[in-house]
Design an enzyme around this catalytic site. Structure first.
Site, PDB file in Angstrom:
ATOM      1  CG  HIS A 110      -1.396   1.351   1.633  1.00  0.00           C
ATOM      2  ND1 HIS A 110      -0.783   2.124   2.603  1.00  0.00           N
ATOM      3  CD2 HIS A 110      -2.445   2.068   1.185  1.00  0.00           C
ATOM      4  CE1 HIS A 110      -1.437   3.263   2.723  1.00  0.00           C
ATOM      5  NE2 HIS A 110      -2.458   3.259   1.884  1.00  0.00           N
ATOM      6  CG  ASN A 112      -1.540   7.434   1.601  1.00  0.00           C
ATOM      7  OD1 ASN A 112      -1.542   8.628   1.931  1.00  0.00           O
ATOM      8  ND2 ASN A 112      -1.399   6.448   2.480  1.00  0.00           N
ATOM      9  CB  VAL A 113       1.896  10.953  -1.818  1.00  0.00           C
ATOM     10  CG1 VAL A 113       3.175  10.267  -1.366  1.00  0.00           C
ATOM     11  CG2 VAL A 113       1.587  10.553  -3.255  1.00  0.00           C
ATOM     12  NE  ARG A 264     -17.264   6.334  -8.579  1.00  0.00           N
ATOM     13  CZ  ARG A 264     -16.653   5.236  -9.028  1.00  0.00           C
ATOM     14  NH1 ARG A 264     -15.474   4.896  -8.532  1.00  0.00           N
ATOM     15  NH2 ARG A 264     -17.205   4.495  -9.967  1.00  0.00           N
TER      16      ARG A 264
END
Length: 313
Positions: A110, A112-113, A264
């Site tokens: 995993h 994320n930024v 969403r």
């Protein structure tokens, strides 16, 4: 950080390009399947571009999601540590990805930024960066763990030798499943509310973390994708995926932010694995590779032999 010029368009351009780069690299590694793209608007403001690869040769499921959303009030997950910002309008943009390989011998991963910008009339703007990456093996290989953490350290070192130990510990602390008394994997980097160096340096650090994901992960995929496995390893993989689901639905800030901000749902929950199983009170056999994962990998370790006083014991 307040009252400093920020360059939102540059952040968005970087994140969109990073999505293209990572999707291209994963497609090249898989060779069978490509990403399906889904662009979507958000009623309150903004939207996103979700990409999902399914049933590949190497990756059973991979999702790489870009979003840039706006809202009138920060949700609780984003303002919990900064309650003074709770009534501010916001924009949030980021890239979030998860990879669930087909082979149990390849770790899930995993990354994320992200960038947050909170505004209120008559008050200075407030902004910060966050992100990181972490690795979740089913079968442990010290070679892979050392490579993963060495690459994480390389992402941090140009910005200060103290950052890797600090964000390594933060990752160990964050990806901890309290109700199981287990860590989700072998960690990596986790940072949030990052703005002290100023916008340009903070943005550069976020880019460094994003740019180091592929060098950290792809060599491990290439080493493990030909490893032999069978039904036993597949059962263990599906069982351990249950921990991934539990963490994401109970603790993960990104999941909570997305749901609380009216995001969403399909894109928010794309991080979940395609197949998973739970078993009542399952225990690994003594001396087995499965037990080795618990005893030697699913606990914080100083993989690089640096100052142990800076790491989680």
């Amino acid at each position: 950080m307040e009252s400093e010029e920020i360059h939102i368009a540059g952040v968005e351009d970087y994140l969109r390009n990073l999505q293209d780069t990572i999707c291209g690299a994963l497609e090249k590694e898989d060779t069978w399947e490509t990403f399906v793209e889904d662009t979507w608007p958000r009623e309150e403001g903004g939207g996103g571009r979700s990409r999902v690869l399914s049933r590949g040769k190497v990756f059973e499921k991979a999702g790489v999601n870009f979003s840039h959303v706006r809202g009138k009030q920060l949700p609780p997950s984003a303002s919990a540590s900064r309650p003074e910002l709770a009534d501010r309008a916001f924009r949030a943009m980021g890239l979030s990805l998860v990879v669930h390989p087909k082979s149990p011998m390849i770790p899930a991963s995993h990354a994320n930024v992200r960038f947050f910008h909170a505004v209120k009339e008559g008050a200075p703007d407030v902004w910060w960066f966050g992100g990181g990456f972490d690795l979740t093996p089913y079968y442990g290989y010290e070679e892979d763990a050392i490579h993963w953490h060495r690459t994480a350290k390389e992402a941090c070192d140009p910005f200060g030798k103290e950052l890797y130990p600090r964000f390594k510990k933060a990752c160990d602390d964050y990806f901890y499943i309290k109700h199981r008394d287990e860590h989700r994997g072998i960690g990596g980097l986790f940072f949030d509310d990052f703005n002290k160096p100023g916008f340009d340096q903070s943005f550069a650090f976020m880019r460094s973390v994003g740019d180091h994901f592929l060098p950290a992960y792809i060599p491990i995929v290439q080493r493990r994708k030909e490893e032999k496995s069978g039904g036993r390893e597949r059962d263990f993989q599906l069982y351990r995926r249950g921990r991934y689901v539990e963490f994401n639905l109970v603790y993960d800030r990104g999941t909570l932010f997305g749901l609380q901000s009216g995001g969403r749902t399909e894109s928010i929950l794309m991080s979940l694995p395609p197949l998973v199983k739970w078993a009542y009170n399952w225990q690994p056999e003594p001396g087995s590779p499965e037990e080795n994962l618990y005893t030697d990998f699913l606990r914080p370790r100083d993989w690089l032999g640096i100052d142990k006083s800076t790491l989680t014991p």
